[in-house]
Design a protein around this motif. Sequence first.
Motif, PDB file in Angstrom:
ATOM      1  N   ALA A  68       0.823  -1.214   0.000  1.00 23.11           N
ATOM      2  CA  ALA A  68       0.000   0.000   0.000  1.00 23.11           C
ATOM      3  C   ALA A  68       0.856   1.264   0.000  1.00 23.11           C
ATOM      4  N   GLU A  69       2.073   1.168   0.504  1.00 19.78           N
ATOM      5  CA  GLU A  69       2.972   2.322   0.535  1.00 19.78           C
ATOM      6  C   GLU A  69       3.403   2.761  -0.869  1.00 19.78           C
ATOM      7  N   ILE A  70       3.248   1.876  -1.828  1.00 11.31           N
ATOM      8  CA  ILE A  70       3.644   2.199  -3.202  1.00 11.31           C
ATOM      9  C   ILE A  70       2.905   3.443  -3.690  1.00 11.31           C
ATOM     10  N   LYS A  71       1.617   3.529  -3.393  1.00 14.13           N
ATOM     11  CA  LYS A  71       0.825   4.668  -3.859  1.00 14.13           C
ATOM     12  C   LYS A  71       1.404   5.981  -3.336  1.00 14.13           C
ATOM     13  N   GLN A  72       1.803   5.999  -2.080  1.00 11.97           N
ATOM     14  CA  GLN A  72       2.359   7.223  -1.503  1.00 11.97           C
ATOM     15  C   GLN A  72       3.679   7.599  -2.173  1.00 11.97           C
ATOM     16  N   ARG A  73       4.496   6.594  -2.509  1.00 13.21           N
ATOM     17  CA  ARG A  73       5.755   6.879  -3.201  1.00 13.21           C
ATOM     18  C   ARG A  73       5.509   7.431  -4.600  1.00 13.21           C
ATOM     19  N   LEU A  74       4.486   6.895  -5.261  1.00  7.77           N
ATOM     20  CA  LEU A  74       4.154   7.393  -6.592  1.00  7.77           C
ATOM     21  C   LEU A  74       3.655   8.838  -6.520  1.00  7.77           C
ATOM     22  N   LEU A  75       2.792   9.106  -5.565  1.00  8.03           N
ATOM     23  CA  LEU A  75       2.289  10.474  -5.405  1.00  8.03           C
ATOM     24  C   LEU A  75       3.416  11.442  -5.056  1.00  8.03           C
ATOM     25  N   ALA A  76       4.342  11.005  -4.224  1.00 10.78           N
ATOM     26  CA  ALA A  76       5.485  11.850  -3.871  1.00 10.78           C
ATOM     27  C   ALA A  76       6.342  12.134  -5.100  1.00 10.78           C
ATOM     28  N   ALA A  77       6.534  11.136  -5.945  1.00  9.27           N
ATOM     29  CA  ALA A  77       7.315  11.338  -7.164  1.00  9.27           C
ATOM     30  C   ALA A  77       6.620  12.343  -8.086  1.00  9.27           C
ATOM     31  N   ILE A  78       5.295  12.257  -8.156  1.00 15.48           N
ATOM     32  CA  ILE A  78       4.543  13.212  -8.971  1.00 15.48           C
ATOM     33  C   ILE A  78       4.696  14.611  -8.402  1.00 15.48           C
ATOM     34  N   ASP A  79       4.475  14.743  -7.102  1.00 17.93           N
ATOM     35  CA  ASP A  79       4.540  16.057  -6.455  1.00 17.93           C
ATOM     36  C   ASP A  79       5.916  16.700  -6.560  1.00 17.93           C
ATOM     37  N   ASN A  80       6.959  15.880  -6.522  1.00 13.51           N
ATOM     38  CA  ASN A  80       8.332  16.399  -6.529  1.00 13.51           C
ATOM     39  C   ASN A  80       9.002  16.329  -7.899  1.00 13.51           C
ATOM     40  N   GLY A  81       8.288  15.790  -8.885  1.00 11.77           N
ATOM     41  CA  GLY A  81       8.862  15.684 -10.217  1.00 11.77           C
ATOM     42  C   GLY A  81      10.045  14.744 -10.295  1.00 11.77           C
ATOM     43  N   HIS A  82      10.061  13.724  -9.446  1.00 16.62           N
ATOM     44  CA  HIS A  82      11.178  12.772  -9.430  1.00 16.62           C
ATOM     45  C   HIS A  82      10.986  11.675 -10.467  1.00 16.62           C
ATOM     46  N   GLN A  83      12.080  11.267 -11.039  1.00 15.36           N
ATOM     47  CA  GLN A  83      12.098  10.115 -11.933  1.00 15.36           C
ATOM     48  C   GLN A  83      12.233   8.845 -11.088  1.00 15.36           C
ATOM     49  N   LEU A  84      11.580   7.792 -11.516  1.00 16.88           N
ATOM     50  CA  LEU A  84      11.672   6.494 -10.845  1.00 16.88           C
ATOM     51  C   LEU A  84      12.129   5.457 -11.857  1.00 16.88           C
ATOM     52  N   ASP A  85      12.565   4.326 -11.364  1.00 18.03           N
ATOM     53  CA  ASP A  85      13.033   3.241 -12.221  1.00 18.03           C
ATOM     54  C   ASP A  85      11.857   2.316 -12.544  1.00 18.03           C
ATOM     55  N   PRO A  86      11.365   2.328 -13.783  1.00 15.70           N
ATOM     56  CA  PRO A  86      10.212   1.492 -14.115  1.00 15.70           C
ATOM     57  C   PRO A  86      10.503  -0.001 -14.010  1.00 15.70           C
TER      58      PRO A  86
ATOM     59  N   ARG B 252       6.222   4.902 -15.714  1.00 10.78           N
ATOM     60  CA  ARG B 252       6.561   5.377 -17.062  1.00 10.78           C
ATOM     61  C   ARG B 252       5.842   6.702 -17.359  1.00 10.78           C
ATOM     62  N   GLN B 253       4.584   6.820 -16.946  1.00  7.36           N
ATOM     63  CA  GLN B 253       3.847   8.069 -17.145  1.00  7.36           C
ATOM     64  C   GLN B 253       4.480   9.205 -16.347  1.00  7.36           C
ATOM     65  N   ILE B 254       4.871   8.903 -15.116  1.00  7.51           N
ATOM     66  CA  ILE B 254       5.532   9.912 -14.281  1.00  7.51           C
ATOM     67  C   ILE B 254       6.812  10.385 -14.955  1.00  7.51           C
ATOM     68  N   ASN B 255       7.604   9.450 -15.433  1.00  5.15           N
ATOM     69  CA  ASN B 255       8.886   9.803 -16.053  1.00  5.15           C
ATOM     70  C   ASN B 255       8.712  10.609 -17.339  1.00  5.15           C
ATOM     71  N   LEU B 256       7.560  10.445 -17.985  1.00 11.33           N
ATOM     72  CA  LEU B 256       7.258  11.232 -19.190  1.00 11.33           C
ATOM     73  C   LEU B 256       6.694  12.605 -18.843  1.00 11.33           C
ATOM     74  N   GLY B 257       6.447  12.820 -17.548  1.00 17.38           N
ATOM     75  CA  GLY B 257       5.848  14.082 -17.132  1.00 17.38           C
ATOM     76  C   GLY B 257       4.341  14.113 -17.312  1.00 17.38           C
ATOM     77  N   GLU B 258       3.762  12.969 -17.563  1.00 14.18           N
ATOM     78  CA  GLU B 258       2.311  12.838 -17.744  1.00 14.18           C
ATOM     79  C   GLU B 258       1.659  12.625 -16.377  1.00 14.18           C
ATOM     80  N   TYR B 259       1.742  13.660 -15.541  1.00 13.36           N
ATOM     81  CA  TYR B 259       1.319  13.541 -14.153  1.00 13.36           C
ATOM     82  C   TYR B 259      -0.188  13.338 -14.000  1.00 13.36           C
ATOM     83  N   ASP B 260      -0.980  14.002 -14.823  1.00 14.74           N
ATOM     84  CA  ASP B 260      -2.434  13.827 -14.718  1.00 14.74           C
ATOM     85  C   ASP B 260      -2.825  12.389 -15.054  1.00 14.74           C
TER      86      ASP B 260
END
Length: 117
Positions: A11-29, A77-85
């Motif tokens: 369940a913590e995954i969702k919070q990490r994804l939201l944090a990456a969106i909020d901070n514009g961080h790239q993640l390893d897909p 992958r969407q986060i890394n493309l900047g497709e935050y919405d």
Amino acid sequence: MNLEESLAKEAEIKQRLLAAIDNGHQLDPKAAGKVDGCMLGNWLHGEGEQKFRFVKSFGPCVAAHDALHAEVEKVVRQINLGEYDQAKAMIANGGSCTRAFVGMVAAVRQLKAELKL
């Protein structure tokens, strides 16, 4: 294996994804999609498979867990493309990632009940 604890970790995954969106961080897909890279996946693809692979609910549990990680990889992958919405929509209530998480929780709880853990 404490399956409820492993669900809490998933369940913590969702919070990490939201944090990456909020901070514009790239993640390893690839890491996000790695099915044995988390506590639950490590158990499902290791000790759990060795002990319980013939239990009726084990296969569906593995499939549901793997499907969740496939969805998480798509979100990353969407986060890394900047497709935050788009990423937010995938992890929102009713989104593909959230549906995969709900399915995985149900599958894990079914396995837990069948194993009487």
